[in-house]
Design a protein around this motif. Structure first.
Motif, PDB file in Angstrom:
ATOM      1  N   ALA A   1      -4.740  -9.885 -14.365  1.00 32.65           N
ATOM      2  CA  ALA A   1      -5.354  -9.032 -13.341  1.00 32.65           C
ATOM      3  C   ALA A   1      -4.312  -8.558 -12.340  1.00 32.65           C
ATOM      4  O   ALA A   1      -4.347  -7.405 -11.884  1.00 32.65           O
ATOM      5  CB  ALA A   1      -6.470  -9.793 -12.630  1.00 32.65           C
ATOM      6  N   LEU A   2      -3.399  -9.439 -11.984  1.00 30.13           N
ATOM      7  CA  LEU A   2      -2.328  -9.063 -11.051  1.00 30.13           C
ATOM      8  C   LEU A   2      -1.462  -7.947 -11.625  1.00 30.13           C
ATOM      9  O   LEU A   2      -1.048  -7.033 -10.901  1.00 30.13           O
ATOM     10  CB  LEU A   2      -1.457 -10.281 -10.746  1.00 30.13           C
ATOM     11  N   PHE A   3      -1.213  -8.010 -12.916  1.00 29.41           N
ATOM     12  CA  PHE A   3      -0.351  -7.023 -13.554  1.00 29.41           C
ATOM     13  C   PHE A   3      -1.084  -5.709 -13.795  1.00 29.41           C
ATOM     14  O   PHE A   3      -0.587  -4.627 -13.472  1.00 29.41           O
ATOM     15  CB  PHE A   3       0.179  -7.588 -14.868  1.00 29.41           C
ATOM     16  N   LEU A   4      -2.282  -5.790 -14.346  1.00 31.41           N
ATOM     17  CA  LEU A   4      -3.000  -4.586 -14.749  1.00 31.41           C
ATOM     18  C   LEU A   4      -3.643  -3.872 -13.566  1.00 31.41           C
ATOM     19  O   LEU A   4      -3.516  -2.662 -13.413  1.00 31.41           O
ATOM     20  CB  LEU A   4      -4.085  -4.959 -15.779  1.00 31.41           C
ATOM     21  N   SER A   5      -4.324  -4.618 -12.708  1.00 33.18           N
ATOM     22  CA  SER A   5      -5.154  -4.004 -11.675  1.00 33.18           C
ATOM     23  C   SER A   5      -4.404  -3.681 -10.397  1.00 33.18           C
ATOM     24  O   SER A   5      -4.685  -2.669  -9.748  1.00 33.18           O
ATOM     25  CB  SER A   5      -6.329  -4.940 -11.325  1.00 33.18           C
ATOM     26  N   PHE A   6      -3.468  -4.535 -10.015  1.00 34.25           N
ATOM     27  CA  PHE A   6      -2.899  -4.421  -8.677  1.00 34.25           C
ATOM     28  C   PHE A   6      -1.464  -3.909  -8.638  1.00 34.25           C
ATOM     29  O   PHE A   6      -0.940  -3.654  -7.555  1.00 34.25           O
ATOM     30  CB  PHE A   6      -2.996  -5.776  -7.954  1.00 34.25           C
ATOM     31  N   LEU A   7      -0.842  -3.731  -9.806  1.00 31.53           N
ATOM     32  CA  LEU A   7       0.508  -3.169  -9.795  1.00 31.53           C
ATOM     33  C   LEU A   7       0.531  -1.751  -9.217  1.00 31.53           C
ATOM     34  O   LEU A   7       1.396  -1.446  -8.382  1.00 31.53           O
ATOM     35  CB  LEU A   7       1.108  -3.195 -11.204  1.00 31.53           C
ATOM     36  N   PRO A   8      -0.400  -0.836  -9.602  1.00 31.19           N
ATOM     37  CA  PRO A   8      -0.392   0.487  -8.967  1.00 31.19           C
ATOM     38  C   PRO A   8      -0.586   0.437  -7.457  1.00 31.19           C
ATOM     39  O   PRO A   8       0.045   1.195  -6.706  1.00 31.19           O
ATOM     40  CB  PRO A   8      -1.556   1.223  -9.650  1.00 31.19           C
ATOM     41  N   ILE A   9      -1.454  -0.480  -6.987  1.00 36.44           N
ATOM     42  CA  ILE A   9      -1.689  -0.624  -5.547  1.00 36.44           C
ATOM     43  C   ILE A   9      -0.424  -1.146  -4.862  1.00 36.44           C
ATOM     44  O   ILE A   9      -0.033  -0.679  -3.778  1.00 36.44           O
ATOM     45  CB  ILE A   9      -2.867  -1.588  -5.280  1.00 36.44           C
ATOM     46  N   TYR A  10       0.235  -2.118  -5.507  1.00 36.85           N
ATOM     47  CA  TYR A  10       1.471  -2.654  -4.937  1.00 36.85           C
ATOM     48  C   TYR A  10       2.521  -1.554  -4.799  1.00 36.85           C
ATOM     49  O   TYR A  10       3.194  -1.443  -3.772  1.00 36.85           O
ATOM     50  CB  TYR A  10       2.007  -3.783  -5.825  1.00 36.85           C
ATOM     51  N   LEU A  11       2.656  -0.720  -5.835  1.00 36.23           N
ATOM     52  CA  LEU A  11       3.629   0.363  -5.795  1.00 36.23           C
ATOM     53  C   LEU A  11       3.278   1.385  -4.713  1.00 36.23           C
ATOM     54  O   LEU A  11       4.159   1.888  -4.010  1.00 36.23           O
ATOM     55  CB  LEU A  11       3.705   1.044  -7.161  1.00 36.23           C
ATOM     56  N   ALA A  12       1.988   1.691  -4.591  1.00 37.74           N
ATOM     57  CA  ALA A  12       1.565   2.637  -3.548  1.00 37.74           C
ATOM     58  C   ALA A  12       1.864   2.090  -2.162  1.00 37.74           C
ATOM     59  O   ALA A  12       2.276   2.833  -1.257  1.00 37.74           O
ATOM     60  CB  ALA A  12       0.077   2.943  -3.690  1.00 37.74           C
ATOM     61  N   GLU A  13       1.673   0.778  -1.969  1.00 40.67           N
ATOM     62  CA  GLU A  13       1.956   0.155  -0.675  1.00 40.67           C
ATOM     63  C   GLU A  13       3.455   0.159  -0.372  1.00 40.67           C
ATOM     64  O   GLU A  13       3.856   0.054   0.787  1.00 40.67           O
ATOM     65  CB  GLU A  13       1.435  -1.291  -0.661  1.00 40.67           C
ATOM     66  N   ARG A  14       4.271   0.287  -1.417  1.00 39.52           N
ATOM     67  CA  ARG A  14       5.727   0.380  -1.224  1.00 39.52           C
ATOM     68  C   ARG A  14       6.171   1.841  -1.095  1.00 39.52           C
ATOM     69  O   ARG A  14       7.345   2.158  -1.251  1.00 39.52           O
ATOM     70  CB  ARG A  14       6.458  -0.288  -2.389  1.00 39.52           C
ATOM     71  N   ASP A  15       5.205   2.725  -0.829  1.00 41.82           N
ATOM     72  CA  ASP A  15       5.463   4.155  -0.580  1.00 41.82           C
ATOM     73  C   ASP A  15       6.024   4.882  -1.791  1.00 41.82           C
ATOM     74  O   ASP A  15       6.780   5.852  -1.658  1.00 41.82           O
ATOM     75  CB  ASP A  15       6.407   4.345   0.621  1.00 41.82           C
ATOM     76  N   ILE A  16       5.641   4.439  -2.985  1.00 41.95           N
ATOM     77  CA  ILE A  16       5.992   5.159  -4.208  1.00 41.95           C
ATOM     78  C   ILE A  16       4.922   6.229  -4.425  1.00 41.95           C
ATOM     79  O   ILE A  16       3.724   5.941  -4.350  1.00 41.95           O
ATOM     80  CB  ILE A  16       6.057   4.213  -5.419  1.00 41.95           C
ATOM     81  N   SER A  17       5.312   7.472  -4.693  1.00 41.75           N
ATOM     82  CA  SER A  17       4.342   8.555  -4.875  1.00 41.75           C
ATOM     83  C   SER A  17       3.521   8.327  -6.139  1.00 41.75           C
ATOM     84  O   SER A  17       3.953   7.626  -7.064  1.00 41.75           O
ATOM     85  CB  SER A  17       5.060   9.905  -4.965  1.00 41.75           C
ATOM     86  N   THR A  18       2.325   8.939  -6.171  1.00 42.88           N
ATOM     87  CA  THR A  18       1.456   8.775  -7.334  1.00 42.88           C
ATOM     88  C   THR A  18       2.117   9.300  -8.599  1.00 42.88           C
ATOM     89  O   THR A  18       1.990   8.704  -9.678  1.00 42.88           O
ATOM     90  CB  THR A  18       0.119   9.505  -7.113  1.00 42.88           C
ATOM     91  N   THR A  19       2.840  10.412  -8.483  1.00 42.24           N
ATOM     92  CA  THR A  19       3.550  10.949  -9.655  1.00 42.24           C
ATOM     93  C   THR A  19       4.583   9.952 -10.162  1.00 42.24           C
ATOM     94  O   THR A  19       4.690   9.706 -11.371  1.00 42.24           O
ATOM     95  CB  THR A  19       4.235  12.281  -9.302  1.00 42.24           C
ATOM     96  N   ASN A  20       5.363   9.346  -9.256  1.00 44.18           N
ATOM     97  CA  ASN A  20       6.368   8.357  -9.663  1.00 44.18           C
ATOM     98  C   ASN A  20       5.733   7.091 -10.213  1.00 44.18           C
ATOM     99  O   ASN A  20       6.269   6.460 -11.134  1.00 44.18           O
ATOM    100  CB  ASN A  20       7.291   8.027  -8.498  1.00 44.18           C
ATOM    101  N   ILE A  21       4.585   6.713  -9.633  1.00 45.29           N
ATOM    102  CA  ILE A  21       3.853   5.556 -10.178  1.00 45.29           C
ATOM    103  C   ILE A  21       3.471   5.839 -11.625  1.00 45.29           C
ATOM    104  O   ILE A  21       3.646   4.998 -12.515  1.00 45.29           O
ATOM    105  CB  ILE A  21       2.600   5.250  -9.334  1.00 45.29           C
ATOM    106  N   GLY A  22       2.953   7.043 -11.866  1.00 37.59           N
ATOM    107  CA  GLY A  22       2.582   7.421 -13.224  1.00 37.59           C
ATOM    108  C   GLY A  22       3.764   7.394 -14.172  1.00 37.59           C
ATOM    109  O   GLY A  22       3.655   6.922 -15.305  1.00 37.59           O
ATOM    110  N   LEU A  23       4.908   7.891 -13.721  1.00 36.01           N
ATOM    111  CA  LEU A  23       6.107   7.894 -14.563  1.00 36.01           C
ATOM    112  C   LEU A  23       6.581   6.474 -14.862  1.00 36.01           C
ATOM    113  O   LEU A  23       6.950   6.156 -16.005  1.00 36.01           O
ATOM    114  CB  LEU A  23       7.226   8.688 -13.883  1.00 36.01           C
ATOM    115  N   MET A  24       6.544   5.598 -13.847  1.00 32.74           N
ATOM    116  CA  MET A  24       6.988   4.219 -14.053  1.00 32.74           C
ATOM    117  C   MET A  24       6.073   3.481 -15.023  1.00 32.74           C
ATOM    118  O   MET A  24       6.535   2.767 -15.929  1.00 32.74           O
ATOM    119  CB  MET A  24       7.059   3.494 -12.706  1.00 32.74           C
ATOM    120  N   LEU A  25       4.761   3.658 -14.844  1.00 36.16           N
ATOM    121  CA  LEU A  25       3.815   3.002 -15.736  1.00 36.16           C
ATOM    122  C   LEU A  25       3.889   3.604 -17.139  1.00 36.16           C
ATOM    123  O   LEU A  25       3.766   2.892 -18.147  1.00 36.16           O
ATOM    124  CB  LEU A  25       2.394   3.117 -15.180  1.00 36.16           C
TER     125      LEU A  25
END
Length: 382
Positions: free
Chosen positions: A19-43
């Motif tokens: 759950a920590l990996f699947l559900s909250f990794l995008p939230i963690y990245l967003a809280e670190r000021d990573i843009s949604t586009t970059n989050i998508g690219l990283m994932l």
């Protein structure tokens, strides 16, 4: 039955960690000021790595006829990497950590499911009665993670990952290795299996329906936050999703009869379409949270029916490899598409438009499933 009890406990803590990996990794990245586009690219890039790593570890498991030992190795490495990932704040360390997690941790999921299914057959218990404990762990962990993240900061996820990881590792060491098929591994048989029209149509269907499902997994948290929700509400949404999974995994055997798997997948696709269409029009984040109750009749029926269908057609000695290929489509290829396209789509058009597109996609998946069923009734091996 000690093996079944240990496996249920293992599922509870393993899926808590997942759950920590699947559900909250995008939230963690967003809280670190990573843009949604970059989050998508990283994932998406991580998922591309998963496309290679999942079959690799599945074939290693089948070749050496071990599942437990491979799981122990992968989880031990993942505990260390995950603890460091959730302490990272810069783009490059985050990308490296995500890449390593997709190589070592993501392949554990299909191996766990293969282990679950083999034990259920060996001890003549329902697959759902084992897997439901994983859903329960995911649900409870989602609520705990959301609460801890809100009150103690997003950096506290590192500690949670280490705690869940160590417990998972200890429980894995208590499991007894599942008996492997006595038939020797034959590359020719797996080649024929993957070239058959029946297999190709089925895997194509799984991939097609998995794309909107994974879009929801990746962006439900970000969508909830865009509607005014917080990280605790995100945790509650995942709790709702996985609590209903517990219920449906427990009763799934009543709905999924041998030979009727495709009909069940078509029903699941229709509920995906309803769920995403309603998600596109709600404006209250709490309402969006409650819509996750449809996870039971969408994901659980889709997933359990897909596994049952796969195990009916895959050669006996290639069960783990077949399961990893299914996982590659569910969490690999589909994630590359959903993460990259979904992140860009949200930045350009917003979450509501993304969910509307997901609803249309799910309708198309239902029609594809009905087409496959029609072709099979006419005697076509599709």
């Amino acid at each position: 039955m000690r093996q079944v009890l240990f496996l249920r406990a293992y599922n509870y803590f393993y899926f808590s960690q997942f759950a920590l990996f699947l559900s909250f990794l995008p939230i963690y990245l967003a809280e670190r000021d990573i843009s949604t586009t970059n989050i998508g690219l990283m994932l998406g890039l991580g998922s591309l790595i998963g496309v290679v790593s999942q079959p690799l570890w599945g074939m290693i498991s089948d070749k050496y006829k071990v599942v437990k030992k491979v799981l122990l190795l992968l989880i031990a490495i993942s505990v260390v990497i995950g603890g460091l990932l959730y302490r990272s704040t810069e783009l490059v360390p985050l990308f490296v950590g995500i890449s390593l997690m997709y190589f070592f941790f993501l392949p554990t999921d299909p191996l766990v499911e293969s282990f679950n299914y083999r034990v259920s057959l060996q001890y003549k218990v329902n697959f759902g009665s084992i897997r439901m404990f994983g859903a329960l762990g995911f649900a409870m962990a989602s609520s705990i993670i959301g609460y801890v993240g809100k009150h103690y900061g997003i950096g506290s996820l590192a500690i949670l990952f280490l705690v869940y990881g160590v417990i998972t590792l200890l429980l894995c060491s208590l499991l007894v290795e599942v008996p492997a098929a006595s038939k020797p591994v034959a590359m020719r048989e797996i080649g024929l299996f993957f070239r058959s029209k029946q297999t190709l149509w089925f895997l194509g269907l799984v991939l097609f329906l998995a794309v909107p499902h994974r879009m929801n997994d990746n962006y439900i948290g970000i969508y909830i936050k865009s509607l005014g929700g917080d990280v605790q509400l995100v945790g509650q949404a995942w709790t709702v999703m996985t609590i209903i999974e517990v219920v449906f995994f427990a009763i799934s055997h009543y709905f999924i009869k041998p030979g009727k798997e495709l009909a069940v997948i078509a029903v699941a696709a229709s509920f995906y379409a309803l769920r995403f269409a309603l998600s596109a029009i709600v404006t209250d984040p709490a309402a969006l949270m409650w819509l996750q109750l449809l996870q039971g009749v969408s994901f659980v029926l889709f997933y359990a029916a897909s596994i049952q269908y796969l195990y009916a057609i895959v050669p006996e000695e290639w069960k783990a490899t077949g399961q990893t290929v299914l996982a590659v489509l569910l969490f690999g290829v589909s994630s590359i598409i959903s993460a990259t396209v979904g992140g860009w789509f949200i930045d350009q058009y917003g979450g509501a438009m993304l969910y509307g597109a997901m609803a249309i996609w799910s309708v198309a998946a239902m029609l594809l499933c009905l087409l496959i069923m029609l072709k099979q009734r006419k005697g076509d091996p599709a």
